[in-house]
Write an enzyme that holds these catalytic residues in place. Structure first.
Site, PDB file in Angstrom:
ATOM      1  CD  GLU A 118      -3.042  -1.038   0.210  1.00 26.26           C
ATOM      2  OE1 GLU A 118      -3.107  -0.033  -0.528  1.00 26.26           O
ATOM      3  OE2 GLU A 118      -3.835  -1.995   0.123  1.00 26.26           O
ATOM      4  CD  GLU A 149     -10.647  -2.140  -8.248  1.00 28.98           C
ATOM      5  OE1 GLU A 149      -9.590  -1.940  -7.621  1.00 28.98           O
ATOM      6  OE2 GLU A 149     -11.767  -1.860  -7.779  1.00 28.98           O
ATOM      7  CG  ASP A 171      -5.606  -7.565  -7.485  1.00 27.70           C
ATOM      8  OD1 ASP A 171      -4.496  -7.698  -6.946  1.00 27.70           O
ATOM      9  OD2 ASP A 171      -6.554  -6.975  -6.932  1.00 27.70           O
ATOM     10  CD  GLU A 218     -15.056  -5.455  -1.359  1.00 28.88           C
ATOM     11  OE1 GLU A 218     -14.170  -5.133  -0.567  1.00 28.88           O
ATOM     12  OE2 GLU A 218     -14.979  -5.208  -2.585  1.00 28.88           O
TER      13      GLU A 218
END
Length: 575
Positions: free
Chosen positions: A117, A372, A258, A351
């Site tokens: 992050e 996304e 991902d 989710e």
């Protein structure tokens, strides 16, 4: 006649209802400009409340109108929102925030931070703002873009992450203490994305600063994952970075994996690196073979390929955008339309969504305003101009405003079924969701530049071209200008490059197998390619001891069509 009318009546009604949607947003005039302005207003509603109620904390808590630290303690929302300000055209606030960050952000703090992050949000956000600062009217240093205060901050933050990479495998720990390095007793289990999502930021840092260590560790981590893929070509979800044993063996394209796939493609484009692209294309084959069913992607066991979870996760919605980047637009559109049906069912993407049951999964009904699906719509709209994509943008604006807007900002949707909210506004809402929405509705934004417009900058290493477009977004939607990576070459490396090019040129002349701009015939191109590669290798051997592991631009060995200029001279090859 009556029966016919009774039958046709509802049908005509249906057609009347259906026509506007299918005849396309543009045709019936979905007012792109008005949606663009609504997105701008959404940004300021959230941003101003963050400044008022939450700064200097990382994030706004919109239900209680206060702030909290989440991923560290570095005013994260401000760093994340910085380049969005410029994309919205707000030069003065961009300049003000740059000054605030220079004064107020300190990475010498006793905080346990997520390596992943911190990289994508902090390092990525600072690099992007650094590369855009001249465009934003800031006075830049003489050495810019090879130096500057935001670049120094990005480098300082990235250095704090380097201790995480000191493992036997080169795969990093997931958490690092910014003051003390990796804590004793830190778990060695990291998710795949937490290992493979560094090449965009770290290679950019290495190219701008001249220090190869960042790109080296990022490449080593990528290669370690590649080396540990299963016999059927898949990677799992979590791995032990000390032993290289897979701890979670679910393979898919979503959470935990991902952005590893995303960075193989984006790293390949950014660095013109055919090795990264061929890795991705191999994975792509395995993903299609084992996880794809009817344009959905499921989760499978990485060694056997048997289905482990028939679930669609909202994080997977980046995939159609990624497919469009490699030119696979038809498949991308089909998968996008599947995902869009889920959005329409709930007014957001839960989710987790159980594909066979067509409903949410227990405890995973939330939508934290993720970007996304909108990101994929933006890419696909650039590729196809299909108005359905604008309609997703419209739906996103309407439902986010209707469900999640509160007096103090926008709140995470805790449950899409009853629209309960959570007291959180993630920094990616301003960094990504708003940015991609705005770019979807702003076809003339400088980010969409097709190369017809550019700036020439004089650096200590010669002239370079910037802001010509082709921006690569990191996984937090921070745009990196790929041309900037060619601005800061040290002289010696440049010399090697020119020597290599001359060597190759003369070897082509000698072999009489290559003339510029002539298409090869009778399979001759293959031999040319081999001789070029061989000569590059020889040239490379001589300097390997001195040179960092990132290969310098060597046009003939690149498999991409668009060549970047070396010192203004474009060399063509005929592969």
């Amino acid at each position: 006649g009556t029966a016919m009318r009774r039958f046709l009546g509802p049908l005509l009604c249906l057609l009347a209802l259906r026509l506007p949607a299918s005849s396309g947003a543009a045709a019936r005039g979905l007012d792109v400009a008005s949606y663009r302005e609504r997105v701008r207003a959404m940004f300021y509603h959230a941003y101003e409340h963050y400044l008022e109620s939450a700064f200097p904390y990382d994030e706004l808590r919109p239900l209680t109108c206060d702030g909290q630290d989440t991923w560290g303690s570095f005013s994260l929302t401000l760093i994340d929102a910085l380049d969005t300000l410029l994309i919205l055209g707000n030069v003065s606030e961009f300049q003000r925030v740059v000054n605030v960050l220079q004064e107020g952000v300190d990475f010498d703090i006793d905080v346990n931070a997520s390596v992943f992050e911190t990289n994508i949000r902090v390092v990525g956000g600072l690099l992007s703002a650094h590369l855009l600062s001249r465009k934003a009217g800031l006075e830049v240093e003489a050495g810019w873009p090879c130096s500057g205060p935001l670049l120094r901050m990005a480098e300082e933050a990235a250095r704090k992450l380097l201790p995480a990479f000191q493992t036997p495998t080169g795969m990093p720990y997931g958490t690092v203490n910014l003051l003390h390095g990796v804590n004793p007793g830190e778990t060695p289990v990291t998710c795949t994305a937490g290992i493979g999502t560094f090449i965009v930021e770290f290679a950019t840092l290495s190219h701008l600063t001249g220090d190869p260590v960042f790109e080296d560790v990022a490449r080593k981590a990528l290669k370690a994952l590649w080396k540990n893929r299963s016999d059927i070509g898949l990677v799992g979800n979590h791995i032990d970075v000390i032993t290289a044993k897979w701890v979670a063996q679910d393979a898919g394209i979503g959470a935990g994996v991902d952005s590893y796939f995303e960075y193989l493609v984006k790293g390949a484009i950014l660095l013109q690196d055919k090795e990264l692209m061929s890795m991705f294309l191999e994975y792509n084959k395995a993903i299609k073979n084992y996880t794809k069913f009817d344009d959905w992607y499921l989760w499978v066991q990485m060694y056997k390929g048997t289905v482990s979870m028939p679930v669609f996760q909202s994080l997977e919605a980046y995939w159609p955008g990624l497919q469009s980047l490699i030119g696979d637009v038809d498949n991308a559109m089909r998968t996008f339309l599947n995902y869009y049906t889920v959005w329409k069912q709930f007014g957001g993407l839960p989710e987790f969504y159980n594909i066979p049951q067509g409903y949410t999964v227990d405890k995973r009904e939330g939508y934290p305003l993720r970007p996304e699906l909108i990101e994929s719509a933006m890419y696909l709209y650039r590729a196809t101009r299909d108005p359905t994509l604008l309609e997703l943008g419209r739906d996103a604006v309407e439902s986010i405003e209707k469900i999640s807007k509160v007096d103090c900002g926008f709140a995470t949707i805790k449950d899409l079924r009853d629209h309960r909210l959570d007291n959180r506004m993630e920094s990616f809402f301003l960094a990504e969701t708003i940015k991609y929405l705005y770019l979807l509705f702003d076809p003339d934004n400088f980010i969409h530049n097709d190369g017809s417009d550019f700036d020439v900058v004089v650096t200590p290493y010669g002239e370079c071209v910037l802001n010509a477009g082709g921006y690569i977004f990191n996984t937090e939607a921070h745009p990196i200008d790929p041309a900037a990576l060619h601005c800061c070459r040290k002289r010696r490396e440049e010399q090697w490059e020119v020597e290599d090019l001359m060597r190759e040129f003369y070897s082509w002349k000698k072999t009489k197998k290559f003339t510029l701009k002539r298409a090869p015939d009778h399979g001759e191109g293959e031999n040319v390619k081999d001789s070029q590669d061989a000569s590059s290798e020889k040239a490379g051997e001589k300097r390997n001891s001195k040179q960092s592991s990132h290969s310098l631009l060597s046009c003939p060995s690149q498999s991409f069509n668009s060549k970047l200029a070396v010192l203004g001279q474009v060399f063509l090859d005929n592969t």
